[in-house]
Design a protein around this motif. Structure first.
Motif, PDB file in Angstrom:
ATOM      1  N   ASP A 144       5.826  -1.982  13.179  1.00 58.32           N
ATOM      2  CA  ASP A 144       6.373  -0.675  13.529  1.00 58.32           C
ATOM      3  C   ASP A 144       7.513  -0.227  12.629  1.00 58.32           C
ATOM      4  O   ASP A 144       8.118   0.810  12.849  1.00 58.32           O
ATOM      5  CB  ASP A 144       6.835  -0.659  14.989  1.00 58.32           C
ATOM      6  CG  ASP A 144       7.893  -1.715  15.279  1.00 58.32           C
ATOM      7  OD1 ASP A 144       8.194  -2.536  14.388  1.00 58.32           O
ATOM      8  OD2 ASP A 144       8.424  -1.718  16.413  1.00 58.32           O
ATOM      9  N   HIS A 175      -3.762  -4.154   3.310  1.00 58.85           N
ATOM     10  CA  HIS A 175      -4.201  -4.018   4.702  1.00 58.85           C
ATOM     11  C   HIS A 175      -3.572  -5.100   5.593  1.00 58.85           C
ATOM     12  O   HIS A 175      -4.176  -5.544   6.561  1.00 58.85           O
ATOM     13  CB  HIS A 175      -5.727  -4.088   4.814  1.00 58.85           C
ATOM     14  CG  HIS A 175      -6.438  -3.147   3.896  1.00 58.85           C
ATOM     15  ND1 HIS A 175      -6.374  -1.780   4.048  1.00 58.85           N
ATOM     16  CD2 HIS A 175      -7.206  -3.373   2.800  1.00 58.85           C
ATOM     17  CE1 HIS A 175      -7.086  -1.202   3.090  1.00 58.85           C
ATOM     18  NE2 HIS A 175      -7.591  -2.138   2.326  1.00 58.85           N
ATOM     19  N   SER A 244       5.584   7.470  10.351  1.00 63.03           N
ATOM     20  CA  SER A 244       4.152   7.748  10.171  1.00 63.03           C
ATOM     21  C   SER A 244       3.404   6.493   9.718  1.00 63.03           C
ATOM     22  O   SER A 244       2.262   6.257  10.139  1.00 63.03           O
ATOM     23  CB  SER A 244       3.963   8.883   9.163  1.00 63.03           C
ATOM     24  OG  SER A 244       4.400   8.515   7.866  1.00 63.03           O
ATOM     25  N   ARG A 245       4.035   5.679   8.891  1.00 64.73           N
ATOM     26  CA  ARG A 245       3.408   4.428   8.470  1.00 64.73           C
ATOM     27  C   ARG A 245       3.261   3.474   9.650  1.00 64.73           C
ATOM     28  O   ARG A 245       2.273   2.748   9.749  1.00 64.73           O
ATOM     29  CB  ARG A 245       4.230   3.760   7.363  1.00 64.73           C
ATOM     30  CG  ARG A 245       4.188   4.506   6.029  1.00 64.73           C
ATOM     31  CD  ARG A 245       5.092   3.860   5.009  1.00 64.73           C
ATOM     32  NE  ARG A 245       4.685   2.486   4.747  1.00 64.73           N
ATOM     33  CZ  ARG A 245       5.492   1.564   4.242  1.00 64.73           C
ATOM     34  NH1 ARG A 245       6.755   1.850   3.966  1.00 64.73           N
ATOM     35  NH2 ARG A 245       5.053   0.348   4.015  1.00 64.73           N
ATOM     36  N   VAL A 247       2.812   4.335  12.794  1.00 65.90           N
ATOM     37  CA  VAL A 247       1.681   4.817  13.585  1.00 65.90           C
ATOM     38  C   VAL A 247       0.363   4.420  12.921  1.00 65.90           C
ATOM     39  O   VAL A 247      -0.579   3.961  13.583  1.00 65.90           O
ATOM     40  CB  VAL A 247       1.767   6.345  13.768  1.00 65.90           C
ATOM     41  CG1 VAL A 247       0.503   6.877  14.420  1.00 65.90           C
ATOM     42  CG2 VAL A 247       2.998   6.714  14.595  1.00 65.90           C
ATOM     43  N   TYR A 248       0.284   4.578  11.608  1.00 67.95           N
ATOM     44  CA  TYR A 248      -0.923   4.184  10.878  1.00 67.95           C
ATOM     45  C   TYR A 248      -1.204   2.691  11.055  1.00 67.95           C
ATOM     46  O   TYR A 248      -2.353   2.292  11.309  1.00 67.95           O
ATOM     47  CB  TYR A 248      -0.770   4.514   9.392  1.00 67.95           C
ATOM     48  CG  TYR A 248      -1.857   3.909   8.537  1.00 67.95           C
ATOM     49  CD1 TYR A 248      -3.110   4.513   8.433  1.00 67.95           C
ATOM     50  CD2 TYR A 248      -1.636   2.720   7.844  1.00 67.95           C
ATOM     51  CE1 TYR A 248      -4.111   3.942   7.659  1.00 67.95           C
ATOM     52  CE2 TYR A 248      -2.632   2.142   7.076  1.00 67.95           C
ATOM     53  CZ  TYR A 248      -3.864   2.758   6.985  1.00 67.95           C
ATOM     54  OH  TYR A 248      -4.863   2.188   6.233  1.00 67.95           O
ATOM     55  N   ASN A 249      -0.167   1.860  10.938  1.00 66.77           N
ATOM     56  CA  ASN A 249      -0.353   0.411  11.074  1.00 66.77           C
ATOM     57  C   ASN A 249      -0.915   0.039  12.440  1.00 66.77           C
ATOM     58  O   ASN A 249      -1.814  -0.803  12.551  1.00 66.77           O
ATOM     59  CB  ASN A 249       0.979  -0.316  10.867  1.00 66.77           C
ATOM     60  CG  ASN A 249       1.449  -0.302   9.432  1.00 66.77           C
ATOM     61  OD1 ASN A 249       0.669  -0.042   8.513  1.00 66.77           O
ATOM     62  ND2 ASN A 249       2.727  -0.573   9.229  1.00 66.77           N
ATOM     63  N   VAL A 251      -2.366   2.133  14.829  1.00 69.60           N
ATOM     64  CA  VAL A 251      -3.568   2.838  15.275  1.00 69.60           C
ATOM     65  C   VAL A 251      -4.774   2.556  14.380  1.00 69.60           C
ATOM     66  O   VAL A 251      -5.906   2.466  14.863  1.00 69.60           O
ATOM     67  CB  VAL A 251      -3.302   4.360  15.345  1.00 69.60           C
ATOM     68  CG1 VAL A 251      -4.569   5.117  15.704  1.00 69.60           C
ATOM     69  CG2 VAL A 251      -2.195   4.652  16.349  1.00 69.60           C
ATOM     70  N   ILE A 252      -4.545   2.404  13.077  1.00 69.14           N
ATOM     71  CA  ILE A 252      -5.666   2.286  12.142  1.00 69.14           C
ATOM     72  C   ILE A 252      -5.712   0.936  11.426  1.00 69.14           C
ATOM     73  O   ILE A 252      -6.698   0.213  11.507  1.00 69.14           O
ATOM     74  CB  ILE A 252      -5.619   3.433  11.108  1.00 69.14           C
ATOM     75  CG1 ILE A 252      -5.746   4.788  11.817  1.00 69.14           C
ATOM     76  CG2 ILE A 252      -6.734   3.270  10.071  1.00 69.14           C
ATOM     77  CD1 ILE A 252      -5.593   5.982  10.901  1.00 69.14           C
ATOM     78  N   MET A 253      -4.652   0.598  10.699  1.00 71.81           N
ATOM     79  CA  MET A 253      -4.688  -0.576   9.826  1.00 71.81           C
ATOM     80  C   MET A 253      -5.033  -1.858  10.561  1.00 71.81           C
ATOM     81  O   MET A 253      -5.890  -2.637  10.121  1.00 71.81           O
ATOM     82  CB  MET A 253      -3.352  -0.731   9.097  1.00 71.81           C
ATOM     83  CG  MET A 253      -3.332  -1.853   8.062  1.00 71.81           C
ATOM     84  SD  MET A 253      -2.920  -3.480   8.731  1.00 71.81           S
ATOM     85  CE  MET A 253      -1.181  -3.249   9.098  1.00 71.81           C
ATOM     86  N   ARG A 254      -4.372  -2.111  11.688  1.00 72.25           N
ATOM     87  CA  ARG A 254      -4.601  -3.358  12.423  1.00 72.25           C
ATOM     88  C   ARG A 254      -6.068  -3.490  12.836  1.00 72.25           C
ATOM     89  O   ARG A 254      -6.681  -4.555  12.673  1.00 72.25           O
ATOM     90  CB  ARG A 254      -3.692  -3.401  13.661  1.00 72.25           C
ATOM     91  CG  ARG A 254      -3.924  -4.605  14.552  1.00 72.25           C
ATOM     92  CD  ARG A 254      -2.924  -4.670  15.673  1.00 72.25           C
ATOM     93  NE  ARG A 254      -2.913  -3.469  16.495  1.00 72.25           N
ATOM     94  CZ  ARG A 254      -2.141  -3.328  17.577  1.00 72.25           C
ATOM     95  NH1 ARG A 254      -1.314  -4.293  17.923  1.00 72.25           N
ATOM     96  NH2 ARG A 254      -2.194  -2.220  18.289  1.00 72.25           N
TER      97      ARG A 254
END
Length: 289
Positions: A144, A175, A244-245, A247-249, A251-254
């Motif tokens: 986070d 990733h 924003s990074r 949130v990306y980590n 919601v998406i990256m993980r």
């Protein structure tokens, strides 16, 4: 590595912290800021054994990431009292990682307060970390990208930090939130990892009752010089890009990384490790000789 000692001060007013450390995003160690906490005098291994000895705790060791394991999946479990006996008896690689105080042992909440650093702290997420002598975490940053306040109790802990600006020299795994796991940041092999010669960061050793502030998204490597434990409090990232990074980590990256592990297995892990080396080597080729 170009490591400077993290500044150490007794304590700070909120105005001093906001101006001198939060705004410029610089780490600092506070040596006297929690001496009024009951935890300062109470929290040792015997006390934790008394209040949480029967709790079953998740344990992690230093093995490389395996494609068959989920995100932050523990490698073993043990009763807290048995784990404390183990780490006080002999060196062990097992660590407790992200153990939620509020959820697992709410009575410990009576022993500390949430300091006023001028930014709101996430009061539902005080996390405990334990480790035996010579156990360590891989160099990583938190998913986070939070502002982190790391309160150390018992023992001695070595901490090495890097800002995100040093990613290009650290052999960051794509990733993921870690650097190449073969790097020993306590004693790096610069012939194998020449990029580290160019990385600029910070170091310190924490003693009982000291607090380390780690700015948003800072890489951190923690090694227990002696058996010990710490607690972290966090505040959400204030920089919009970091937020924003984060949130990306989450919601998406993980989920993308976990999906690729299931689909490609070890080939995915091997590809990421190769890419980490290739990307840093590409950067090094652009540097003046």
């Amino acid at each position: 590595m170009k490591l400077q000692e993290i500044p150490r001060v007794g304590s700070l007013t909120r105005e001093q912290f906001l101006r001198d450390y939060l705004a410029p995003q610089k780490p600092v160690v506070l040596t006297e800021s929690i001496r009024d906490w009951p935890a300062y005098s109470k929290w040792d291994f015997d006390y934790i054994r008394q209040v949480a000895g029967e709790k079953t705790v998740p344990l992690y060791d230093n093995r490389p990431v395996d494609h068959r394991e989920g995100f932050n999946q523990p490698h073993a479990t043990m009763k807290m009292k048995a784990y404390l006996d183990l780490l006080q008896k002999e060196p062990t690689k097992y660590r407790i990682f992200l153990w939620n105080v509020m959820k697992e042992v709410p009575e410990l909440q009576k022993d500390f307060s949430f300091p006023d650093f001028g930014i709101p702290l996430m009061k539902g997420l005080p996390m405990l970390f334990f480790g035996g002598r010579d156990s360590y975490t891989f160099m990583h940053y938190d998913i986070d990208l939070a502002n982190i306040f790391h309160f150390h109790f018992a023992g001695r802990k070595e901490c090495i930090l890097f800002p995100q600006s040093e990613n290009k020299y650290l052999y960051k795994i794509p990733h993921s939130l870690i650097t190449h796991e073969s790097i020993d940041f306590s004693d790096p092999d610069y012939n194998q990892w020449p990029g580290l010669r160019h990385a600029s960061g910070y170091r310190t050793c924490l003693e009982h009752g000291e607090v380390l502030y780690m700015p948003e998204g800072y890489w951190h490597y923690m090694k227990y010089v002696t058996p010990g434990f710490s607690m972290s409090l966090r505040s959400v990232a204030r920089n919009p890009l970091n937020l924003s990074r984060a949130v990306y980590n989450v919601v998406i990256m993980r989920h993308f990384d976990n999906g690729m592990r299931r689909i490609r297995g070890k080939k995915w892990i091997d590809w990421k490790n190769r890419k980490a080396i290739e990307r840093t080597e590409k950067v090094l080729r652009t540097l003046p000789s």
